[in-house]
Design a protein around this motif. Structure first.
Motif, mmCIF file in Angstrom:
data_model
loop_
_atom_site.group_PDB
_atom_site.id
_atom_site.type_symbol
_atom_site.label_atom_id
_atom_site.label_comp_id
_atom_site.label_asym_id
_atom_site.label_seq_id
_atom_site.Cartn_x
_atom_site.Cartn_y
_atom_site.Cartn_z
ATOM 1 N N UNK A 248 -10.645 -0.687 -2.435
ATOM 2 C CA UNK A 248 -9.640 0.201 -1.863
ATOM 3 C C UNK A 248 -9.732 0.064 -0.349
ATOM 4 N N UNK A 249 -8.684 -0.514 0.238
ATOM 5 C CA UNK A 249 -8.660 -0.700 1.686
ATOM 6 C C UNK A 249 -7.814 0.422 2.280
ATOM 7 N N UNK A 250 -8.402 1.155 3.206
ATOM 8 C CA UNK A 250 -7.682 2.279 3.809
ATOM 9 C C UNK A 250 -6.967 1.810 5.078
ATOM 10 N N UNK B 229 -13.433 0.052 0.791
ATOM 11 C CA UNK B 229 -14.320 0.791 -0.109
ATOM 12 C C UNK B 229 -14.424 0.009 -1.408
ATOM 13 N N UNK B 230 -15.665 -0.321 -1.796
ATOM 14 C CA UNK B 230 -15.873 -1.150 -2.984
ATOM 15 C C UNK B 230 -16.810 -0.418 -3.941
ATOM 16 N N UNK B 231 -16.488 -0.457 -5.214
ATOM 17 C CA UNK B 231 -17.460 0.017 -6.202
ATOM 18 C C UNK B 231 -17.278 -0.720 -7.516
ATOM 19 N N UNK C 229 -4.539 5.301 1.810
ATOM 20 C CA UNK C 229 -4.770 4.010 1.147
ATOM 21 C C UNK C 229 -3.720 2.989 1.573
ATOM 22 N N UNK C 230 -4.203 1.812 2.017
ATOM 23 C CA UNK C 230 -3.279 0.735 2.393
ATOM 24 C C UNK C 230 -3.033 -0.200 1.219
ATOM 25 N N UNK C 231 -4.116 -0.643 0.577
ATOM 26 C CA UNK C 231 -3.950 -1.513 -0.593
ATOM 27 C C UNK C 231 -5.150 -1.364 -1.517
ATOM 28 N N UNK C 232 -4.906 -1.668 -2.788
ATOM 29 C CA UNK C 232 -5.969 -1.551 -3.796
ATOM 30 C C UNK C 232 -5.869 -2.733 -4.747
ATOM 31 N N UNK C 233 -7.016 -3.190 -5.211
ATOM 32 C CA UNK C 233 -6.991 -4.227 -6.238
ATOM 33 C C UNK C 233 -8.324 -4.277 -6.973
ATOM 34 N N UNK D 248 -0.347 3.046 -5.787
ATOM 35 C CA UNK D 248 1.029 2.633 -6.111
ATOM 36 C C UNK D 248 1.246 1.115 -6.091
ATOM 37 N N UNK D 249 0.415 0.367 -5.317
ATOM 38 C CA UNK D 249 0.621 -1.084 -5.218
ATOM 39 C C UNK D 249 -0.101 -1.834 -6.327
#
Lengths: 256, 156
Positions: free
Chosen positions: A85-87, A93-95, A119-123, B121-122
Motif C-alpha cells: 500500500x503506497x500512500x 506499507x508492506x505486509x 492511499x495512492x496505489x495498492x497491489x 479502489x485501484x
C-alpha cells in the motif's frame, strides 16, 4: 592389372578417410536423440505472475502448503503473497501475515491504520522460487544436495542435505527455509511431481483469477511464453545476475 | 629410512586408503555430474525421480465431476465458476477411499479471503462484492444465507 599413380593416390586417400570414420557415424539416431542433439526442443519451466489480477485471497499459499506437506501453522512457506500500500506521501506499507495464507481481510497493515484518502496505489505480489538459470543457492551447496534439473527446476535432495543453511543465506529472494520436520533446506519445486505428470502447480490451480501461470519457455506456442515474448515483463532483482525464470506483469519499483 | 619416519607415513596412507574405500561404498553410483555443469548439476540422479513420485493431493475439478456432477454443474454457471472445488472442500487426496469425507471449510474467514472490504479502489479486489466483516451479520455464518455454489441471493 594396371594401376596409374593418380588412381593409387585417389584410392589411398578415400581408404584413409573411410578408416578414420568411427562406427558411430553409421548408427541410426532415434528422433529423440536428434531433438536432444539439435537442442531446439525440450522443456524449460517458466512462471508468469500477473500482479494486476491478484486480489490477495491467499488460496495459492494454502494449496501449496497442503500439497507439499509444509507444516501449516509454522511460519514458513514455499510461496507467499505480499501486500503493498503506497500512500500519497510516497511511503510504502508492506505486509504478509502468515505469508498471506489466510488472505488479506484487515485494512490495517502491521497494526497501522491507513486512511483510505491517503492511499495512492495498492497491489498484491505473489512470490515463489524464481528457479534461476544461475541459482546462487546451488553454487554454495558444499555437498551437492541441491541442483538444477534438465528442465530448469532447482530441487533439494532431502537425503543428501546436511542442513548447513548456506543456500538459505545465498538466495537473494529469501525463498528457502529450514524444513521444521525434515530438518533440511526446503524450497518451491514448481510442484515438480505435478508438472512432470502433465498437471499444473497447486498454486496455479488454486488461483481463481489467473494471476499465476506456468509454462514451457522452450515452446514458442505456449501461452506463457507468448506473453513473456510479446509483453513487457520484469523479473525480481535482475541486477544479481541470477536470471530468474519467474516473470512479472505489472511489477512496481517498490517491489524488491 | 628410520622407523619413526615410516610409521606415520604408513598411517597416513592407510587413512587415505580407508577414506577411499568408505567413500566407494557410501556414495551412490548415480551421484555425480548428471547434466551440463559441475556447478549446477552435481547431484544424486535418482532424487529427481523421488521428487517426481511425490504424491499429489489436489485432484482438480474434473476429478470431482466424476461423482459430483450436479454440484460442479451448479457452480459452473454461477459467479463462483472460477473457484476450484478443493479451495473450500480441501484436497481430495484419495477421496472417497481416503479420506472418506472431506472436511468442508464453511467458516466466515474462508469467504472473507475475497469478500472482506478493503479500501483499494485501484485494486482488482474492488471488483468483487465485499462486506465489512465487523458489521455485516457478525454472528452468522455466511452459508446461512448465501449458497456458495450459487451465491446470487436472488437466484438462490
Amino acid at each position: 592389372m594396371s594401376c596409374s599413380r593418380r588412381k593409387l593416390l585417389k584410392s589411398a586417400l578415400s581408404a584413409s578417410v573411410a578408416a578414420s570414420l568411427p562406427l558411430s557415424a553409421f548408427r541410426f539416431l532415434s528422433p529423440a536423440e536428434c531433438k536432444a542433439a539439435t537442442g531446439t526442443e525440450g522443456t524449460r519451466w517458466g512462471f508468469l505472475v500477473d500482479t494486476n489480477k491478484c486480489v490477495g485471497c491467499g488460496f495459492c499459499v494454502k494449496a501449496c502448503k497442503k500439497e507439499n506437506e509444509v507444516p501449516y501453522d509454522a511460519p514458513v512457506t514455499r510461496t507467499w503473497v505480499e501486500r503493498y500500500v503506497v500512500t500519497k506521501d510516497s511511503k510504502t506499507h508492506i505486509d504478509s501475515p502468515m505469508g498471506g495464507r489466510d488472505g488479506f481481510t484487515d485494512p490495517k497493515i502491521r497494526g497501522e491504520e491507513i486512511a483510505p484518502a491517503d492511499i495512492a496505489k495498492t497491489f498484491f505480489v505473489p512470490k515463489l522460487c524464481n528457479q534461476c538459470e544461475n541459482p546462487a543457492c546451488v553454487q554454495v551447496c558444499p555437498v551437492g544436495a541441491t541442483y538444477q534439473t534438465g528442465d530448469g527446476v532447482v530441487l533439494v535432495d532431502r537425503k543428501w542435505c546436511i542442513g548447513c543453511g548456506y543456500c538459505i543465506m545465498a538466495c537473494p529472494y529469501g525463498v528457502r527455509f529450514f524444513h521444521p520436520v525434515h530438518k533440511v533446506a526446503e524450497k518451491c519445486t514448481f510442484c515438480y511431481h505435478r508438472i512432470s505428470n502433465g498437471q499444473q502447480t497447486a498454486c496455479v490451480d488454486a488461483c481463481s483469477f489467473g494471476a499465476r501461470q506456468i509454462g514451457n519457455l522452450l515452446d514458442q506456442n505456449d501461452p506463457v511464453t507468448k506473453i513473456i515474448m510479446t509483453e513487457r515483463v520484469a523479473v525480481l532483482k535482475d541486477e544479481y545476475g541470477t536470471k530468474p525464470q519467474v516473470f512479472y506483469l505489472g511489477l512496481d519499483r517498490n517491489v524488491r | 629410512m628410520k622407523n619413526h619416519v615410516l610409521r606415520p607415513l604408513w598411517c597416513v596412507l592407510a587413512a587415505i586408503a580407508l577414506t577411499l574405500i568408505v567413500r566407494h561404498f557410501m556414495v551412490p553410483a548415480d551421484f555425480g555430474v548428471n547434466g551440463e555443469s559441475f556447478t549446477y548439476s552435481y547431484h544424486r540422479l535418482s532424487n529427481v525421480d523421488e521428487w517426481r513420485d511425490f504424491k499429489a493431493k489436489y485432484k482438480g475439478r474434473e476429478y470431482c465431476q466424476e461423482c459430483h456432477e450436479e454440484n460442479v454443474a451448479e457452480t459452473s454457471s454461477s459467479k463462483h465458476q472460477l473457484i476450484q472445488c478443493e479451495n473450500c472442500h480441501g484436497p481430495a487426496i484419495d477421496h472417497p477411499d481416503d479420506p472418506e469425507t472431506l472436511a468442508i471449510d464453511t467458516s466466515r474467514e474462508l469467504c472473507l479471503r475475497c469478500h472482506a472490504s478493503l479500501p483499494y479502489p485501484d485494486n482488482p479486489r474492488s471488483r468483487i462484492k465485499a462486506i465489512d466483516p465487523n458489521r455485516h451479520n457478525t454472528d452468522t455464518a455466511c452459508i446461512e444465507c448465501h449458497n456458495p455454489h450459487n451465491p446470487n441471493l436472488e437466484e438462490g
